[in-house]
Design a protein around this motif. Sequence first.
Motif, PDB file in Angstrom:
ATOM      1  N   ALA A 176       0.972  -1.013   0.000  1.00  0.00           N
ATOM      2  CA  ALA A 176      -0.003  -0.124   0.235  1.00  0.00           C
ATOM      3  C   ALA A 176       1.117   1.445   0.063  1.00  0.00           C
ATOM      4  O   ALA A 176       0.671   2.338  -0.642  1.00  0.00           O
ATOM      5  CB  ALA A 176      -0.954   0.016   1.458  1.00  0.00           C
ATOM      6  N   SER A 338      -5.469  -3.705   0.015  1.00  0.00           N
ATOM      7  CA  SER A 338      -6.518  -4.114   1.090  1.00  0.00           C
ATOM      8  C   SER A 338      -6.795  -5.409   1.376  1.00  0.00           C
ATOM      9  O   SER A 338      -7.616  -5.720   2.535  1.00  0.00           O
ATOM     10  CB  SER A 338      -7.597  -3.019   0.878  1.00  0.00           C
ATOM     11  N   ASP A 384     -13.669  -1.995  -0.024  1.00  0.00           N
ATOM     12  CA  ASP A 384     -12.409  -2.375  -1.083  1.00  0.00           C
ATOM     13  C   ASP A 384     -12.645  -2.714  -2.184  1.00  0.00           C
ATOM     14  O   ASP A 384     -12.145  -2.202  -3.351  1.00  0.00           O
ATOM     15  CB  ASP A 384     -11.478  -3.274  -0.135  1.00  0.00           C
TER      16      ASP A 384
END
Length: 915
Positions: A176, A338, A384
Amino acid sequence: MKIIKLSILFIFISFNLLFANSPDNKEKSLPSEESVKIEVTPKKLLEKTKGMERISGKDTGKTAIFSKPIEKSLKKIFGEESTSDAKKYEKVTLIDVVLETISNNYKVKVAREKVRQAQIDLDTAYSGYKPTIDLEYSNARTKLDPSDDGRNTDANKYNDETIKLQLKQNLYSGGATEYKIKGLKKSLEVAKNRYELSIATEIQNAIKAYMGVVFSHQSLLVTESNMKSLKRILEIVTTKYKLGAATIGDLNSIKASVSNAETKLSKTNSKFVEALRYYEYIAGEKFKDTLPYEYNFKIKVGELDKLIEESFENNLNIVSYRLTIESERNKLKSAQSSFKPKVDLELSSTRIFSKDALPEDLYIQNRTSAMIKVKYNLYNGDKDYNKVLSVYSTIREVNYKIEEEKRKLKWIISNLHQSLHSQDDSIQSTIDEVDSSNVTVESYWEAFKNGEQDLLTLLTAQRQLNTAQVSLIESYQNRLNDYYKLLFESGALVEHFQLDPTKDNFIDFTKSNYKKKNSALSAEQVNLMEFAKRKEKKEKETTVQKVDTLEDILKFKDKFLDTDDDYFTIYIGKFKSIYDTFNYIKSNKFSKKSFMVDELENYKFKNVLAYGIFETKKDANTAVDSLKKVENKEYKVVSIGKIKDLYKKYIDGYDQLKPKELVETRTIKMVPKAPSEYFTNKEFKDKFLLANEDYYTINLATLSNLDSVVRLVNRENLYDNSFIFRYGPKKEWIKIVYGVYDSYEKAELALNSLSSDVKDKYFPIIESIKSKQDLYKKYSDLKLGTPSFSTKKGEFVKLSEETKTHLRDAKTKKIIQKKVQDKPSINEEKIEKIEKIKDKEKPSSEKYTINAVKIKKDKVNWFLNRYELKNYNIKDLGDEKVEINLGTFDSKEDALKALNKYHPYIQSSAKIVKE
């Protein structure tokens, strides 16, 4: 009652006074300076109108008003300053205005702040790789019920102070942080690109404002010059009017022209003021008292395909979209993280102070911990998942924007490219028009002052000059605007001004190289009209003209005749002769796209030109607009089929040119056996089609009538070494090619050996054999057809024998006589009958003939073909001269009737004489 009457009287008097002073009634009063009272008596009226146009009218007893001459002062444009004060302004170059604009423009500053914000966001994202350290203090009161001692015990109450030191470090987040940083890097590039786009946009606005002032000022100078010229004409006409040498119509005409010029000057002033105000808004207050003046910039435009390709790569909007897509792809990978677990390391040290203990019994508790946390989301309501879908949708959206931008960009670049090339031609033709108009006006001026030229012609010439000058200024302005717009659309505008927005101090006011490279002739103001004149003169001195050839025209002829009739071409006409047409083609370099044909008009041939081949009428109309027009010539778009029909009429002969005569004959109709299908020489055909593609042949002629083809081949003995075939969308054309040669020199020798009649009439040329092989293969299924007469000599068959009176053209008569004479198989009995018929046609009285012309022998064939003469006799006069006589007639009246049917030139030069 008395008071009321006095009030009414007072109101009535006041009303009359107001009415007398109203604007509508001022003309009825006698002005002290602007009008002259005329007592309308016959004697005084005669004196006042002496030398003028006189009109009769009724005696009204009213005064007449003389209008003052129109001598209005020029309107002021800079507040209270006149146009001449513009020269006092400090002149600035385009680069100065560009630098000043982008250095003070708030939109550019906003875009710059966006770049700073994007950089800050990127720096912030790097903190995801670093640990977080927190110091926490708390003062709490805690109640435990029941206490820790048991269920049935009283509640315990605690007062504690806590100090906690905590360190957190992310060990794994599924990428991420990594992709967030990459996405923000691309976002920073997008912000920089938008910053450059903002600079380019403001540069374009600065150019627009700069050019608006430059060319509106040039228009103002031209309009002022026109106004001064018209005022000079007004002064001359007014003087002539007072002296009785001009009419009241002349005076009113020039007054109307001056009024119209005054209106035009006022509008031009307004445009100049608007341009200055916009320039002040764009450049800023510091440049308020400056005046742009440059208009001569080097313009270099590349090939269209290369321009479009470069625009697809460098256009700032497209670059921004591409960077946005890369940024969104990194956001996509960040969003997909995610779905992966998060691993964090957490270290903490806590000290607790109990406030319930006595100072001497202070209780301190220390707690130290180290832990690794693993976090994995199992469900969050598709949050997500929807985030990933949203990013995918954004990428598709931006891709669609790129494709739309490319399509729009291709259209814009194509239009600008075409516009720039057409404007170059337009500028050159307008410069020629201005020069010609200047010469015309100057010559008219001298003639007008000497009383040798009428006023209307001079005004028309002056108006035409002013219109051409304004048109030239507009063409220069449009060309520069289009050029800089082309640079903007192709993403090269900022680079063109040597600016690099990636540097903090990219605006360098000390630059001078650019100004030296692109500025006008000097820092002084230069008149555009004089500059254009000098530029044209220089170009004429350095231009090397490419010679157009007749061979190019003849090659285009085959291509033109092979084109579909539904295509379009540009009709240009009419020219007095083929030589005038050819001179026009050479001067305009049209030889590779020109087709010439004669058109009959009032018994006179006029030559017309068909220029170019266009698939659509729109393309043809666009080409017409870009052509350099010549006065007294018609320019229109017509179908190619119409030109083909015109050409077919020409080569077949116009019926109205074929003379007819009234004859009374006893006719024996003899016909040959039915004609058979005509074939070209098979042996030569095979030789032609199997010949090497590098060989040459002679493109002899293209005709539309098989009879004419057969006669030509037989007359010139070409059959054994010629190949004849049909072609064309409607099978209307017949091509004759002659010979197969392995070198150009041999073909040239064969061409020179052809008869002068063939070379003068059909203009044969040498061509590569491959082009004609390909043309035949395209139409190999077409047959030549059957001529109207038999190509083999044989016996004639008698059809009928009759005596009748009718109109018969000389051509038909000669053909019949020739057919009869050429038949050796006619027996003696039939020949005797024909001779008897001839004897009966000859009356015993005197005969007359039409003596057409006396010319040199080498001009005979040209004269006979030019005027389609068939029934003629040639008499040798010696000294290389001959006399051509037309027909035999029983009386002068019959000869005169026949003469009236010939071409007007024959009628004017011929004489009727006894044989």
